[in-house]
Write an enzyme that holds these catalytic residues in place. Structure first.
Site, short mmCIF file in Angstrom:
data_model
loop_
_atom_site.label_atom_id
_atom_site.label_comp_id
_atom_site.label_asym_id
_atom_site.label_seq_id
_atom_site.Cartn_x
_atom_site.Cartn_y
_atom_site.Cartn_z
N CYS A 116 0.82 -1.21 0.00
CA CYS A 116 0.00 0.00 0.00
C CYS A 116 0.85 1.26 0.00
O CYS A 116 0.32 2.37 -0.05
CB CYS A 116 -0.92 -0.04 1.21
SG CYS A 116 -1.69 -1.66 1.39
N HIS A 256 -2.75 5.96 5.07
CA HIS A 256 -3.23 4.76 4.38
C HIS A 256 -4.47 4.24 5.11
O HIS A 256 -4.48 4.13 6.33
CB HIS A 256 -2.13 3.70 4.35
CG HIS A 256 -2.62 2.37 3.87
ND1 HIS A 256 -3.35 2.23 2.72
CD2 HIS A 256 -2.52 1.13 4.42
CE1 HIS A 256 -3.67 0.95 2.57
NE2 HIS A 256 -3.18 0.27 3.57
N ASN A 286 -9.95 -1.19 2.51
CA ASN A 286 -8.53 -1.01 2.18
C ASN A 286 -8.35 -1.22 0.68
O ASN A 286 -8.54 -2.33 0.18
CB ASN A 286 -7.71 -2.02 2.98
CG ASN A 286 -6.22 -1.89 2.74
OD1 ASN A 286 -5.79 -1.24 1.79
ND2 ASN A 286 -5.43 -2.53 3.58
O1 UT7 Z 1 -2.62 -2.71 4.20
C1 UT7 Z 1 -2.27 -3.66 5.16
C2 UT7 Z 1 -3.21 -4.84 5.05
N1 UT7 Z 1 -3.56 -5.47 6.26
C3 UT7 Z 1 -3.98 -4.86 7.38
O2 UT7 Z 1 -4.04 -3.67 7.48
C4 UT7 Z 1 -4.44 -5.70 8.53
C5 UT7 Z 1 -4.06 -5.15 9.87
N2 UT7 Z 1 -4.71 -5.90 10.92
C6 UT7 Z 1 -6.02 -5.70 11.22
O3 UT7 Z 1 -6.66 -4.84 10.68
C7 UT7 Z 1 -6.61 -6.57 12.30
O4 UT7 Z 1 -5.62 -7.37 12.88
C8 UT7 Z 1 -7.75 -7.48 11.76
C9 UT7 Z 1 -8.97 -6.62 11.42
C10 UT7 Z 1 -7.31 -8.23 10.53
C11 UT7 Z 1 -8.16 -8.48 12.81
O5 UT7 Z 1 -8.54 -7.80 14.00
P1 UT7 Z 1 -8.01 -8.31 15.41
O6 UT7 Z 1 -8.63 -7.44 16.41
O7 UT7 Z 1 -6.51 -8.35 15.33
O8 UT7 Z 1 -8.67 -9.75 15.52
P2 UT7 Z 1 -7.97 -11.18 15.55
O9 UT7 Z 1 -7.27 -11.47 14.26
O10 UT7 Z 1 -7.18 -11.28 16.82
O11 UT7 Z 1 -9.21 -12.09 15.64
C12 UT7 Z 1 -10.06 -12.10 16.78
C13 UT7 Z 1 -11.13 -13.14 16.57
C14 UT7 Z 1 -10.59 -14.51 16.17
O12 UT7 Z 1 -11.33 -15.49 16.87
P3 UT7 Z 1 -10.66 -16.27 18.09
O13 UT7 Z 1 -9.46 -16.95 17.48
O14 UT7 Z 1 -10.31 -15.19 19.09
O15 UT7 Z 1 -11.73 -17.19 18.50
C15 UT7 Z 1 -10.90 -14.60 14.69
O16 UT7 Z 1 -11.10 -15.93 14.24
O17 UT7 Z 1 -12.03 -12.74 15.52
C16 UT7 Z 1 -12.18 -13.82 14.60
N3 UT7 Z 1 -12.39 -13.27 13.26
C17 UT7 Z 1 -13.60 -12.93 12.78
N4 UT7 Z 1 -14.84 -13.00 13.32
C18 UT7 Z 1 -15.86 -12.55 12.59
C19 UT7 Z 1 -11.45 -12.97 12.32
N5 UT7 Z 1 -12.05 -12.44 11.23
C20 UT7 Z 1 -13.38 -12.41 11.50
C21 UT7 Z 1 -14.49 -11.95 10.77
N6 UT7 Z 1 -15.72 -12.04 11.36
N7 UT7 Z 1 -14.40 -11.42 9.53
#
Ligand code: UT7
Length: 329
Positions: A116, A256, A286
């Site tokens: 990005c 970004h 994004n």
């Molecule tokens: O340009 C760069 C591109 N990438 C990024 O910018 C990504 C940067 N990171 C983020 O934005 C965040 O880390 C995310 C939005 C991807 C994830 O948020 P988080 O607060 O870090 O959540 P997590 O990955 O720790 O997931 C928490 C829970 C998990 O469940 P368990 O393992 O705690 O039971 C996931 O399985 O949320 C679950 N989960 C979802 N639930 C519902 C992950 N994706 C989803 C979803 N819907 N779409």
């Protein structure tokens, strides 16, 4: 004789009409509007039509930027396209774009794989090339991420959208002057974020294709989150220091647009009031390399940028790469 300032002389954008809401995702995946909104701030994103390719998006944004600059494609001396979702891997999108626009046989190249951060890096390169050769350079950030991603991977697919933004960089008394720019790379973390399958390290094979690995985005979300906040904040401070300015001088930060929580965290680290930080991730998700030019264009269209304003762009992406740039409108 004083030289005309080098900077942006035109801005343009293209957004596909199709809107995909969180409710639409919840019908396909085990997710919810509540989860996506709370964790990302995203409410909807735009998706390209099935018959559109990266080139279509890039050309539409480029044409609007060229018109905004009061120029025609014949006036361009160089084309730079930042994209991780190219028209084809070889040749690059810039070659297709040069022909589609009807530009002369000018130098045209992609900044591919810079995540990005590619568009801001492209602006910095364009500034140096204009300074060196008094050129007029088109810089495009374009992404058709919906075509690349795995639509069953709820961790990643809900984050992204399609779109394109563009700027014409040149020397003109009316240019939004590029005051300073900075960019960097930490190549020790190439396994945290990216699309590894398809190159020579992980070649495209039938076995991988059957598992749809070529459409898999590798993303360690929380690691990316922390790095994005650290790098975008540090790059912001660095570019201001290079220009001899401070955060108090900044009228608007255009970061970004990856996640509203990332944007808020950058604002907190930099101790910026919320109204000084532009946000459109709620409506567009994004859009990778297109995110900064789309946000800059929308900020201008919304009247958030006045003549004389100091605007700070700060970006971060796979690599990890980051880049920040200061504009005086
Ligand atoms: O340009 C760069 C591109 N990438 C990024 O910018 C990504 C940067 N990171 C983020 O934005 C965040 O880390 C995310 C939005 C991807 C994830 O948020 P988080 O607060 O870090 O959540 P997590 O990955 O720790 O997931 C928490 C829970 C998990 O469940 P368990 O393992 O705690 O039971 C996931 O399985 O949320 C679950 N989960 C979802 N639930 C519902 C992950 N994706 C989803 C979803 N819907 N779409």
């Amino acid at each position: 004789m004083a030289q005309d300032p080098i900077g942006l002389i035109g801005l343009g954008a293209y957004l596909p009409e199709r809107v995909m809401t969180n409710a639409d995702w919840a019908q396909r995946l085990d997710t919810s509007d509540e989860w996506i909104t709370r964790r990302t701030g995203i409410k909807e994103r735009r998706l390209a039509r099935d018959d559109q390719t990266t080139l279509d998006l890039a050309a539409a944004a480029a044409e609007s930027a060229i018109a905004d600059a009061g120029l025609t494609a014949q006036d361009l001396d160089e084309i730079i396209v930042a994209s991780d979702t190219p028209e084809t891997y070889s040749p690059d999108t810039a070659a297709f774009l040069q022909h589609r626009l009807g530009a002369r046989e000018i130098t045209s190249y992609d900044l591919g794989g810079s995540g990005c951060a590619g568009f801001v890096l492209g602006l910095d390169i364009a500034r140096a090339r204009v300074r060196d050769r008094r050129r007029t350079i088109l810089v495009v950030g374009v992404e058709l991420l919906s075509r690349l991603m795995d639509w069953t991977d709820r961790h990643a697919c809900i984050l992204f959208g399609d779109g394109a933004g563009a700027a014409v960089v040149g020397a003109s008394p009316r240019a939004a002057r590029i005051l300073a720019a900075t960019a960097g790379t930490d190549g020790s973390q190439t396994d945290i974020l990216g699309c590894p399958v398809g190159g020579t390290r992980y070649p495209f094979t039938l076995e991988r294709a059957e598992k749809r690995e070529h459409q898999k985005l590798v993303m360690k979300g929380s690691k990316v989150f922390k790095e994005a906040v650290t790098r975008m904040s540090a790059a912001s401070r660095q570019v201001l220091a290079e220009a001899g300015l401070t955060l108090d001088d900044v009228d608007l930060v255009v970061p970004h647009q990856a996640n509203q929580r990332i944007i808020q965290a950058v604002g907190q680290v930099l101790e910026l009031p919320e109204e000084k930080v532009f946000v459109n991730v709620d409506r567009l998700g994004n859009t990778g390399s297109a995110s900064i030019p789309l946000a800059l264009w929308q900020a201008r269209e919304a009247g958030r940028i006045k003549p004389g304003d100091l605007v700070l762009l700060t970006s971060f992406g796979a690599g990890f790469h980051w880049a920040a740039l200061l504009l005086r409108f």
